[in-house]
Write a protein that holds these residues in place. Structure first.
Motif, PDB file in Angstrom:
ATOM      1  N   VAL A 190      -6.251  17.590 -16.146  1.00 47.76           N
ATOM      2  CA  VAL A 190      -6.777  16.709 -15.105  1.00 47.76           C
ATOM      3  C   VAL A 190      -6.369  15.263 -15.392  1.00 47.76           C
ATOM      4  CG1 VAL A 190      -8.845  15.892 -13.897  1.00 47.76           C
ATOM      5  CG2 VAL A 190      -8.744  18.258 -14.749  1.00 47.76           C
ATOM      6  N   VAL A 191      -5.793  14.622 -14.381  1.00 47.75           N
ATOM      7  CA  VAL A 191      -5.462  13.196 -14.455  1.00 47.75           C
ATOM      8  C   VAL A 191      -6.412  12.495 -13.484  1.00 47.75           C
ATOM      9  CG1 VAL A 191      -3.670  11.441 -14.067  1.00 47.75           C
ATOM     10  CG2 VAL A 191      -3.033  13.730 -14.920  1.00 47.75           C
ATOM     11  N   ARG A 192      -7.249  11.625 -14.002  1.00 49.32           N
ATOM     12  CA  ARG A 192      -8.257  10.959 -13.156  1.00 49.32           C
ATOM     13  C   ARG A 192      -7.701   9.682 -12.538  1.00 49.32           C
ATOM     14  NH1 ARG A 192     -12.891  13.897 -12.322  1.00 49.32           N
ATOM     15  NH2 ARG A 192     -12.951  15.438 -14.005  1.00 49.32           N
ATOM     16  N   VAL A 193      -7.938   9.533 -11.258  1.00 49.29           N
ATOM     17  CA  VAL A 193      -7.526   8.321 -10.545  1.00 49.29           C
ATOM     18  C   VAL A 193      -8.671   7.887  -9.634  1.00 49.29           C
ATOM     19  CG1 VAL A 193      -5.059   8.881 -10.595  1.00 49.29           C
ATOM     20  CG2 VAL A 193      -6.454   9.618  -8.642  1.00 49.29           C
ATOM     21  N   GLU A 194      -8.538   6.704  -9.103  1.00 48.24           N
ATOM     22  CA  GLU A 194      -9.570   6.212  -8.190  1.00 48.24           C
ATOM     23  C   GLU A 194      -8.960   5.850  -6.831  1.00 48.24           C
ATOM     24  OE1 GLU A 194     -13.512   3.632  -8.837  1.00 48.24           O
ATOM     25  OE2 GLU A 194     -11.678   2.578  -9.413  1.00 48.24           O
ATOM     26  N   THR A 195      -7.948   5.032  -6.836  1.00 42.37           N
ATOM     27  CA  THR A 195      -7.399   4.514  -5.576  1.00 42.37           C
ATOM     28  C   THR A 195      -6.189   5.325  -5.107  1.00 42.37           C
ATOM     29  OG1 THR A 195      -5.811   3.066  -6.652  1.00 42.37           O
ATOM     30  CG2 THR A 195      -8.031   2.176  -6.343  1.00 42.37           C
ATOM     31  N   ALA A 196      -5.809   5.088  -3.840  1.00 49.00           N
ATOM     32  CA  ALA A 196      -4.606   5.729  -3.299  1.00 49.00           C
ATOM     33  C   ALA A 196      -3.365   5.313  -4.088  1.00 49.00           C
ATOM     34  CB  ALA A 196      -4.444   5.349  -1.822  1.00 49.00           C
ATOM     35  N   GLU A 197      -3.270   4.051  -4.456  1.00 49.85           N
ATOM     36  CA  GLU A 197      -2.116   3.575  -5.234  1.00 49.85           C
ATOM     37  C   GLU A 197      -2.028   4.291  -6.580  1.00 49.85           C
ATOM     38  OE1 GLU A 197       0.480   1.842  -4.819  1.00 49.85           O
ATOM     39  OE2 GLU A 197       0.153   0.567  -3.071  1.00 49.85           O
ATOM     40  N   GLN A 198      -3.178   4.453  -7.243  1.00 51.32           N
ATOM     41  CA  GLN A 198      -3.184   5.172  -8.531  1.00 51.32           C
ATOM     42  C   GLN A 198      -2.828   6.641  -8.329  1.00 51.32           C
ATOM     43  OE1 GLN A 198      -7.175   4.393  -9.836  1.00 51.32           O
ATOM     44  NE2 GLN A 198      -6.697   2.314 -10.540  1.00 51.32           N
ATOM     45  N   LEU A 199      -3.325   7.222  -7.236  1.00 47.61           N
ATOM     46  CA  LEU A 199      -3.028   8.618  -6.948  1.00 47.61           C
ATOM     47  C   LEU A 199      -1.520   8.785  -6.717  1.00 47.61           C
ATOM     48  CD1 LEU A 199      -5.249  11.082  -5.120  1.00 47.61           C
ATOM     49  CD2 LEU A 199      -2.863  11.017  -4.475  1.00 47.61           C
ATOM     50  N   ARG A 200      -0.947   7.837  -5.950  1.00 50.99           N
ATOM     51  CA  ARG A 200       0.489   7.886  -5.695  1.00 50.99           C
ATOM     52  C   ARG A 200       1.284   7.813  -7.002  1.00 50.99           C
ATOM     53  NH1 ARG A 200       4.337   3.970  -5.413  1.00 50.99           N
ATOM     54  NH2 ARG A 200       6.224   4.579  -4.263  1.00 50.99           N
ATOM     55  N   LEU A 224      -8.141  -5.093   6.280  1.00 46.41           N
ATOM     56  CA  LEU A 224      -7.600  -3.880   5.670  1.00 46.41           C
ATOM     57  C   LEU A 224      -6.082  -3.868   5.765  1.00 46.41           C
ATOM     58  CD1 LEU A 224     -10.078  -1.252   7.206  1.00 46.41           C
ATOM     59  CD2 LEU A 224     -10.214  -2.367   4.969  1.00 46.41           C
ATOM     60  N   VAL A 225      -5.451  -3.192   4.814  1.00 46.80           N
ATOM     61  CA  VAL A 225      -4.004  -2.951   4.893  1.00 46.80           C
ATOM     62  C   VAL A 225      -3.747  -1.461   4.703  1.00 46.80           C
ATOM     63  CG1 VAL A 225      -3.330  -5.259   4.111  1.00 46.80           C
ATOM     64  CG2 VAL A 225      -3.664  -3.434   2.419  1.00 46.80           C
ATOM     65  N   ARG A 226      -2.608  -0.980   5.215  1.00 51.22           N
ATOM     66  CA  ARG A 226      -2.275   0.441   5.131  1.00 51.22           C
ATOM     67  C   ARG A 226      -1.948   0.850   3.703  1.00 51.22           C
ATOM     68  NH1 ARG A 226      -0.275   2.943   9.999  1.00 51.22           N
ATOM     69  NH2 ARG A 226       0.582   4.644   8.776  1.00 51.22           N
ATOM     70  N   ASN A 227      -2.394   2.038   3.336  1.00 46.63           N
ATOM     71  CA  ASN A 227      -1.944   2.639   2.088  1.00 46.63           C
ATOM     72  C   ASN A 227      -0.638   3.393   2.330  1.00 46.63           C
ATOM     73  OD1 ASN A 227      -3.747   1.981  -0.023  1.00 46.63           O
ATOM     74  ND2 ASN A 227      -5.278   3.410   0.788  1.00 46.63           N
ATOM     75  N   PRO A 228       0.160   3.603   1.262  1.00 46.53           N
ATOM     76  CA  PRO A 228       1.378   4.397   1.422  1.00 46.53           C
ATOM     77  C   PRO A 228       1.048   5.847   1.768  1.00 46.53           C
ATOM     78  CG  PRO A 228       0.951   3.970  -0.907  1.00 46.53           C
ATOM     79  CD  PRO A 228      -0.047   3.163  -0.124  1.00 46.53           C
TER      80      PRO A 228
END
Ligand code: CTP
Ligand code: CA
Length: 236
Positions: A71-81, A126-130
């Motif tokens: 398991v790799v833990r992330v929080e934000t969309a950027e970290q997930l990407r 707000l700004v768009r996530n990738p």
């Protein structure tokens, strides 16, 4: 009673699953989030591991780690990407079950936003996530890789659940799209799920695999059945 052996039809395969709703921080105590529990993604990871796969789960959920899964833990969309793009080159299958926030606050405020900061109500820009799934599908890092998306849709004046899903499959460029119909009391946080898997292979119109309704574990098994057929078709 005789034990029923779990098929080891994912032995020798590496699969990458993302799960959970991302959290987009606004200030040190607040985030924008969504109601995704991560349960369907965790069930996909657990079932893949039980069928012999090497499983990496990139998670923004707080569910306990499934057995036998990295398991790799992330929080934000950027970290997930970042985490997904790092793991994808070694994955035979990538399943994007995460509920990635479409937008994040344009700025992180490094102190708690106080009512006294200005006289009125704050406006959060707000700004768009990738779009991680579209990026994975467009830049395949491994030959024959199967890229799977998820979509929770509602029917509306523009079209049915499947109309929206077919458009999304085409837009994302992924191989398979697992479609849930959502409503007020459907899917979110529940243990049961009803899905159709759209397969982009072949002709103009995607093939529809309606899975039997069931628990998220049963649905996960049905999704892996479709994926293993896809992998076999590519190999042969
Ligand atoms: N997804 C992604 N990156 C995003 C948004 C979504 O990788 N920034 C992935 C999800 O993990 C899911 C699929 O794309 O596998 C579909 O997500 P969905 O929210 O249904 O798609 P969107 O393109 O964001 O469309 P909508 O406007 O309907 O939310
Ligand atoms: Ca979205």
């Amino acid at each position: 009673s005789p034990a029923v052996a779990t098929p080891q039809d994912l032995a020798g395969r590496t699969v990458l699953v993302s799960a959970g709703g991302t959290r987009e921080p606004l200030d040190p105590v607040r985030f924008l989030g969504n109601r995704s529990s991560g349960k369907q993604g965790y069930a996909l990871a657990a079932v893949a591991a039980s069928r012999g796969a090497d499983v990496v789960l990139v998670s923004s959920s707080s569910l306990p780690d499934p057995a036998g899964v990295r398991v790799v833990r992330v929080e934000t969309a950027e970290q997930l990407r970042t985490a997904v793009l790092a793991e994808a080159p070694s994955a035979d299958v990538v399943v994007m079950a995460a509920a990635v926030a479409d937008f994040r606050p344009a700025r992180f405020t490094d102190h708690k936003i106080k009512k006294s900061d200005d006289g009125g109500s704050p406006v959060i820009e707000l700004v768009r996530n990738p779009d991680i799934l579209a990026e994975l599908a467009a830049h395949r890092t491994r030959p024959g890789q199967v890229v799977v998306g998820f979509a929770a849709e509602t029917g509306d004046a523009q079209g049915s659940v499947l109309d929206h899903a077919r458009a999304k499959l085409a837009r994302k460029g992924c191989d398979l799209l697992v479609v849930n119909e959502v409503g007020v009391d459907k899917t979110f946080g529940s243990d049961d799920n009803t899905v159709v898997v759209l397969d982009a292979a072949g002709g103009e119109r995607p093939v529809e695999h309606a899975l039997d309704p069931g628990t998220k574990t049963e649905v996960a098994a049905g999704v892996w059945n479709v994926v293993t057929r896809r992998l076999a078709a590519r190999a042969g």
